[in-house]
Motif scaffolding. Structure first.
Motif, PDB file in Angstrom:
ATOM      1  N   CYS A 236       0.837  -1.209   0.000  1.00 14.86           N
ATOM      2  CA  CYS A 236       0.000   0.000   0.000  1.00 14.86           C
ATOM      3  C   CYS A 236       0.872   1.259   0.000  1.00 14.86           C
ATOM      4  O   CYS A 236       1.847   1.357   0.746  1.00 14.86           O
ATOM      5  N   ILE A 237       0.516   2.227  -0.866  1.00 16.70           N
ATOM      6  CA  ILE A 237       1.278   3.484  -0.924  1.00 16.70           C
ATOM      7  C   ILE A 237       0.538   4.612  -0.194  1.00 16.70           C
ATOM      8  O   ILE A 237       0.901   5.779  -0.318  1.00 16.70           O
ATOM      9  N   SER A 238      -0.520   4.252   0.545  1.00 18.23           N
ATOM     10  CA  SER A 238      -1.298   5.207   1.366  1.00 18.23           C
ATOM     11  C   SER A 238      -1.770   6.426   0.567  1.00 18.23           C
ATOM     12  O   SER A 238      -1.708   7.555   1.056  1.00 18.23           O
ATOM     13  N   CYS A 239      -2.243   6.185  -0.650  1.00 24.18           N
ATOM     14  CA  CYS A 239      -2.692   7.299  -1.489  1.00 24.18           C
ATOM     15  C   CYS A 239      -4.117   7.749  -1.140  1.00 24.18           C
ATOM     16  O   CYS A 239      -4.534   8.841  -1.524  1.00 24.18           O
ATOM     17  N   GLY A 240      -4.864   6.897  -0.448  1.00 26.67           N
ATOM     18  CA  GLY A 240      -6.228   7.252  -0.045  1.00 26.67           C
ATOM     19  C   GLY A 240      -7.268   7.049  -1.131  1.00 26.67           C
ATOM     20  O   GLY A 240      -8.439   7.385  -0.945  1.00 26.67           O
ATOM     21  N   ALA A 241      -6.853   6.489  -2.283  1.00 31.50           N
ATOM     22  CA  ALA A 241      -7.806   6.318  -3.397  1.00 31.50           C
ATOM     23  C   ALA A 241      -8.937   5.359  -3.027  1.00 31.50           C
ATOM     24  O   ALA A 241     -10.086   5.554  -3.431  1.00 31.50           O
ATOM     25  N   CYS A 242      -8.610   4.336  -2.243  1.00 32.07           N
ATOM     26  CA  CYS A 242      -9.628   3.344  -1.879  1.00 32.07           C
ATOM     27  C   CYS A 242     -10.699   3.967  -0.978  1.00 32.07           C
ATOM     28  O   CYS A 242     -11.896   3.726  -1.163  1.00 32.07           O
ATOM     29  N   GLN A 243     -10.256   4.765  -0.006  1.00 29.36           N
ATOM     30  CA  GLN A 243     -11.227   5.398   0.899  1.00 29.36           C
ATOM     31  C   GLN A 243     -12.096   6.392   0.140  1.00 29.36           C
ATOM     32  O   GLN A 243     -13.288   6.518   0.395  1.00 29.36           O
ATOM     33  N   LYS A 244     -11.470   7.092  -0.819  1.00 30.21           N
ATOM     34  CA  LYS A 244     -12.235   8.041  -1.622  1.00 30.21           C
ATOM     35  C   LYS A 244     -13.293   7.309  -2.461  1.00 30.21           C
ATOM     36  O   LYS A 244     -14.417   7.784  -2.619  1.00 30.21           O
ATOM     37  N   ALA A 245     -12.919   6.137  -2.963  1.00 25.73           N
ATOM     38  CA  ALA A 245     -13.857   5.382  -3.803  1.00 25.73           C
ATOM     39  C   ALA A 245     -14.892   4.621  -2.980  1.00 25.73           C
ATOM     40  O   ALA A 245     -15.979   4.316  -3.475  1.00 25.73           O
ATOM     41  N   CYS A 246     -14.553   4.314  -1.743  1.00 19.98           N
ATOM     42  CA  CYS A 246     -15.457   3.499  -0.910  1.00 19.98           C
ATOM     43  C   CYS A 246     -16.760   4.249  -0.657  1.00 19.98           C
ATOM     44  O   CYS A 246     -16.744   5.359  -0.119  1.00 19.98           O
ATOM     45  N   PRO A 247     -17.895   3.673  -1.018  1.00 21.93           N
ATOM     46  CA  PRO A 247     -19.164   4.386  -0.836  1.00 21.93           C
ATOM     47  C   PRO A 247     -19.547   4.585   0.621  1.00 21.93           C
ATOM     48  O   PRO A 247     -20.415   5.401   0.923  1.00 21.93           O
TER      49      PRO A 247
END
Lengths: 284, 55
Positions: A236-247
């Motif tokens: 994980c590169i801790s970019c936060g993309a997953c949290q942003k995409a998570c509904p």
């Protein structure tokens, strides 16, 4: 966000196919009658009102309340069996991939109106609403609430919007005899459905996040279920993309193990380094 | 170490899954033996007036 693997298209296809399979009794819609075949011995994982003219299987919540409505108190082994089987295999994957009312809310949320929100204000407290509904209406209500001398399925009667959408509206539209019996209770349930419809356009799945007792049950199974989304912390590169995409706005370490995760897979689609992927539960 | 990192370390293993799945199978078998699927069926083949907001 680009769906590199077509995962969200696959999810939508699965949701539509599942809804057709479990609610595809066309003759019922035409005649205003319900299916009475042998498939109704079995419950399906998602909300599936068995008074829907198209329903080919039984609803697990309806079946649970029916068991609690019996005069003598009994342990509803069969329904518990369904819950444990579906929960241990899928967890809240059921909500994300297999629930017809979830699909309905997903489609409403795609309407390009209003600025979208993931959660309602007060989410931290409101998310416990589904546990209150489970305890208050499904368990206590169906065991102790009487209408005359008969116990009532309190969740179905006073809250379930799926019953109004999939059962009441199609039946009332073709069955004149039923239409003549409509009263205040139907007005309440229709109003509730309309509020949820309006809210779903702006907020992601308000019923699933705040009111659905089935989500409360399957949420408990989430961390134990066979179907898991695995997060490789090292990659994980801790970019936060997953949290942003998570509904439902989950952090990567919460994905799949949180009771709120519906395992929709949007986090996997968003991850630029593919450190989130499907995996079966780990070996001992 | 944060709460979620600790939680991840305690990520359940396959044994727990087998236990829950086993409970499901046992409950379903007992339910079938006790005829509870008949109750599910009986309720599911009648229009539930409460469910559609009439009863």
């Amino acid at each position: 966000m680009k769906d590199k693997f077509g995962l969200q298209r696959i999810r939508l296809s699965v949701q539509i196919l599942y809804t057709i399979l479990t609610n595809g009794y066309v003759y019922g819609y035409m005649q205003g009658k319900i299916y009475k075949g042998g498939l109704k011995y079995a419950c399906v994982p998602g909300l599936n009102c068995y008074s829907c003219p198209g329903a080919t299987f039984s609803c697990p919540l309806g079946a649970l309340q029916s068991a609690l409505n019996q005069r003598q108190i009994q342990v509803p082994f069969a329904v518990l069996g369904f819950f444990f089987l579906f929960g241990s295999i899928f967890g809240r994957f059921v909500c994300g991939w297999l629930c017809p009312f979830g699909l309905f809310q997903d489609l409403l949320h795609r309407i390009p109106l209003f600025q979208k929100r993931k959660q309602l204000p007060g989410h931290r407290m409101l998310k416990y609403g589904k546990y209150l509904v489970l305890a208050g209406l499904v368990l206590v209500g169906s065991s102790f609430l009487f209408d005359g001398f008969v116990k009532v399925p309190a969740f179905c009667k006073y809250l379930c919007p799926s019953g109004t959408l999939m059962g009441a509206l199609p039946l009332l539209s073709v069955n004149e005899q039923l239409r003549s019996q409509v009263g205040g209770l139907f007005g309440w349930k229709l109003g509730l459905l309309l509020v949820l419809v309006g809210l779903s356009v702006k907020v992601y799945r308000p019923f699933c996040q705040y009111l659905c007792p089935l989500g409360a049950i399957y949420g408990w199974f989430n961390r134990f279920s066979l179907v898991q989304i695995h997060w490789e912390q090292e990659a994980c590169i801790s970019c936060g993309a997953c949290q942003k995409a998570c509904p439902v706005d989950l952090k990567p370490e919460q994905i799949s193990v949180s009771t709120e995760c519906m395992k929709c897979g949007k986090c996997m689609t968003a991850c630029p380094v593919q450190c989130l992927h499907w995996r079966k539960i780990e070996k001992n | 170490m944060s709460f979620w990192h600790k939680t991840l370390d305690k990520r359940p293993k396959r044994g727990m899954w087998f236990l829950l799945f086993g409970i499901g199978v046992v409950c379903l078998v007992i339910g079938i033996y006790e005829g509870q699927l008949e109750d599910v069926y009986r309720k599911a083949v009648m229009i539930c007036l409460e469910c559609i907001g009439i009863g």
